[in-house]
Design an enzyme around this catalytic site. Structure first.
Site, PDB file in Angstrom:
ATOM      1  N   LYS A 180       6.999  -3.339   9.842  1.00  0.00           N
ATOM      2  CA  LYS A 180       6.377  -4.658   9.988  1.00  0.00           C
ATOM      3  C   LYS A 180       7.392  -5.729  10.427  1.00  0.00           C
ATOM      4  O   LYS A 180       8.589  -5.479  10.484  1.00  0.00           O
ATOM      5  CB  LYS A 180       5.681  -5.042   8.679  1.00  0.00           C
ATOM      6  CG  LYS A 180       4.615  -4.021   8.241  1.00  0.00           C
ATOM      7  CD  LYS A 180       3.398  -4.001   9.155  1.00  0.00           C
ATOM      8  CE  LYS A 180       2.563  -2.741   9.085  1.00  0.00           C
ATOM      9  NZ  LYS A 180       2.006  -2.384   7.797  1.00  0.00           N
TER      10      LYS A 180
HETATM   11  C1  LIG Z   1       0.878  -1.599   7.056  1.00  0.00           C
HETATM   12  C2  LIG Z   1      -0.548  -1.952   6.884  1.00  0.00           C
HETATM   13  C3  LIG Z   1      -1.171  -1.962   5.626  1.00  0.00           C
HETATM   14  C4  LIG Z   1      -0.512  -1.460   4.385  1.00  0.00           C
HETATM   15  O1  LIG Z   1       0.672  -2.066   4.048  1.00  0.00           O
HETATM   16  P1  LIG Z   1       1.705  -1.281   3.081  1.00  0.00           P
HETATM   17  O2  LIG Z   1       2.766  -2.288   2.816  1.00  0.00           O
HETATM   18  O3  LIG Z   1       2.179  -0.097   3.848  1.00  0.00           O
HETATM   19  O4  LIG Z   1       0.950  -0.904   1.858  1.00  0.00           O
HETATM   20  C5  LIG Z   1      -2.470  -2.398   5.556  1.00  0.00           C
HETATM   21  N1  LIG Z   1      -3.149  -2.812   6.633  1.00  0.00           N
HETATM   22  C6  LIG Z   1      -2.604  -2.788   7.857  1.00  0.00           C
HETATM   23  C7  LIG Z   1      -3.406  -3.263   9.021  1.00  0.00           C
HETATM   24  C8  LIG Z   1      -1.305  -2.338   8.020  1.00  0.00           C
HETATM   25  O5  LIG Z   1      -0.784  -2.267   9.258  1.00  0.00           O
END
Ligand SMILES: *Cc1c(COP(=O)(O)O)cnc(C)c1O
Length: 401
Positions: A180
């Site tokens: 992210k």
């Molecule tokens: C990465 C992601 C999540 C989950 O986040 P985590 O930190 O991995 O639990 C949820 N929704 C979307 C759209 C994502 O890209």
């Protein structure tokens, strides 16, 4: 291999983690608290709660908004599985609404028709970092007296009509997974202006124990605690915060680099037939450019998306797939009464791939990726095909200040 995402970790993050380790305070403590303060202030939100993952943040947001057994939550199929899994965890059920073909964001014009007497929340995802039409979604939520909870896993640093994502819906989730825009190894946050949601989420985050700063660390009390409900172990550690504090200081610079790379992709992809960039939403917004998702014009190709991806991999490029739509997953297939109502997402699935996009990429990497893709698409062009040129395509995602 050039991956679709790679975290940007510098000496600052490493030094802060070392300082944290040497401090002896590894779990939730002073750094976690400072990170929450700095994140809330960055967003302009009243509360920002650090948690163990974005998934945990969404789970807490739904529970704190009163979503539970028997309820329905309207969401998109074009998302990571946890968006819908957490709905099931609360005892509620997801109701999938189709996306817009150009942006892959939830189609706000179709949302009202999916709302019924059991609907308790809307859960849109800002796909790739481009904000959904939040005015439209907020009006629908307000008209039905239901919550607007945003999955902003892709959208830290984005804004909608001048307002930061994280300050608009009732609660907003961010993810700090290594792919992210900001990472803490694993981690996430829930932002909200609602004291009520913040109090409930804070309690559920740590075993259902009512906590305040004093009882959390450095307090003078005897260490007694009171459990009010069966909460979770979703707390955010100082080790995570150590990384996050330094990432937050660099977030705008990292996002600016993403924007510049995305602009370079758009300029170069203009000249490449048989592939489309996503469309830029018509309302004022700042895109966080988490993903550089493109769509192949598969009807103009002799190769499937998977075959194009395999050939890119032979060229040292590892694209991402965002996402296998949830209504095509074994778990969710039986929960969808009319798969035809999700035809746009189904169609997009055959076309999408996410090209490498991360702050530490070099300018030449973009050119290398575009050249490799262009070569593959030229070689795999269907004879007498219907390939569109850049000029044929309306409203390409080529404009972003
Ligand atoms: C990465 C992601 C999540 C989950 O986040 P985590 O930190 O991995 O639990 C949820 N929704 C979307 C759209 C994502 O890209």
């Amino acid at each position: 291999m050039l991956p679709y995402a790679r975290p940007s970790i510098g000496d600052d993050e490493i030094a802060e983690v070392e300082a944290c380790l040497r401090s002896g305070w590894l779990t939730t403590g002073p750094r976690a608290m400072r990170f929450e303060e700095e994140l809330a202030s960055y967003l302009g939100a009243r509360h920002a709660l650090g948690v163990s993952s974005g998934t945990a943040a969404l789970h807490l947001a739904l529970l704190a908004a009163g979503v539970g057994p028997g309820a329905e939550v309207v969401t998109t199929p074009m998302t990571w599985v946890s968006t819908a899994n957490v709905i099931l965890h609360t005892g509620a059920r997801p109701v999938f609404v189709d996306v817009e073909p150009g942006t892959l964001n939830l189609d706000a014009t179709r949302v009202a028709a999916a709302i019924g007497p059991r609907t308790r929340a809307l859960l849109p995802v800002h796909f790739a970092g481009q904000p959904c039409d939040l005015d439209a979604l907020r009006d629908i939520a307000a008209a039905h007296g239901i919550a607007l909870i945003e999955d902003a896993a892709h959208a830290l640093g984005a804004s909608y009509k001048g307002r930061a994502i994280g300050t608009i819906g009732d609660a907003t989730m961010f993810s700090f997974h290594p792919a992210k825009n900001l990472t803490t190894g694993e981690g996430g946050a829930l932002a909200t202006d609602s004291d009520e949601i913040a109090v409930r989420a804070r309690r559920l985050r740590f075993h259902g124990i009512e906590q305040n700063a004093e009882s959390r660390f450095g307090g003078r009390g005897a260490g007694a605690y009171d459990v009010l409900e069966a909460g979770f172990k979703y707390n955010f550690t100082d080790l995570q915060a150590a990384i996050g504090l330094r990432q937050l200081a660099r977030l705008d610079a990292m996002n600016a680099r993403r924007r510049a790379l995305a602009a370079s992709y758009h300029r170069q992809l203009q000249a490449v037939p048989r592939v489309r960039t996503l469309v830029t939403a018509p309302y004022e917004h700042v895109h966080a450019w988490h993903l550089m998702t493109v769509q192949l014009e598969v009807e103009a190709l002799t190769a499937t998306r998977d075959e194009v991806v395999a050939e890119l991999r032979e060229n040292g490029i590892a694209p991402g797939l965002h996402f296998v739509p949830l209504h095509l997953q074994t778990l969710y297939r039986p929960m969808v009464a009319d798969p035809g109502s999700l035809a746009v997402a189904t169609d997009a699935y055959a076309r999408i791939l996410s090209l490498p996009l991360f702050p530490d990429m070099k300018d030449e990497d973009v050119t290398m990726v575009v050249d490799a893709l262009a070569k593959i698409l030229r070689r795999r062009a269907r004879a007498g095909g219907v390939a569109a040129t850049a000029a044929d395509r309306p409203a390409e995602g080529g404009t972003h200040a």
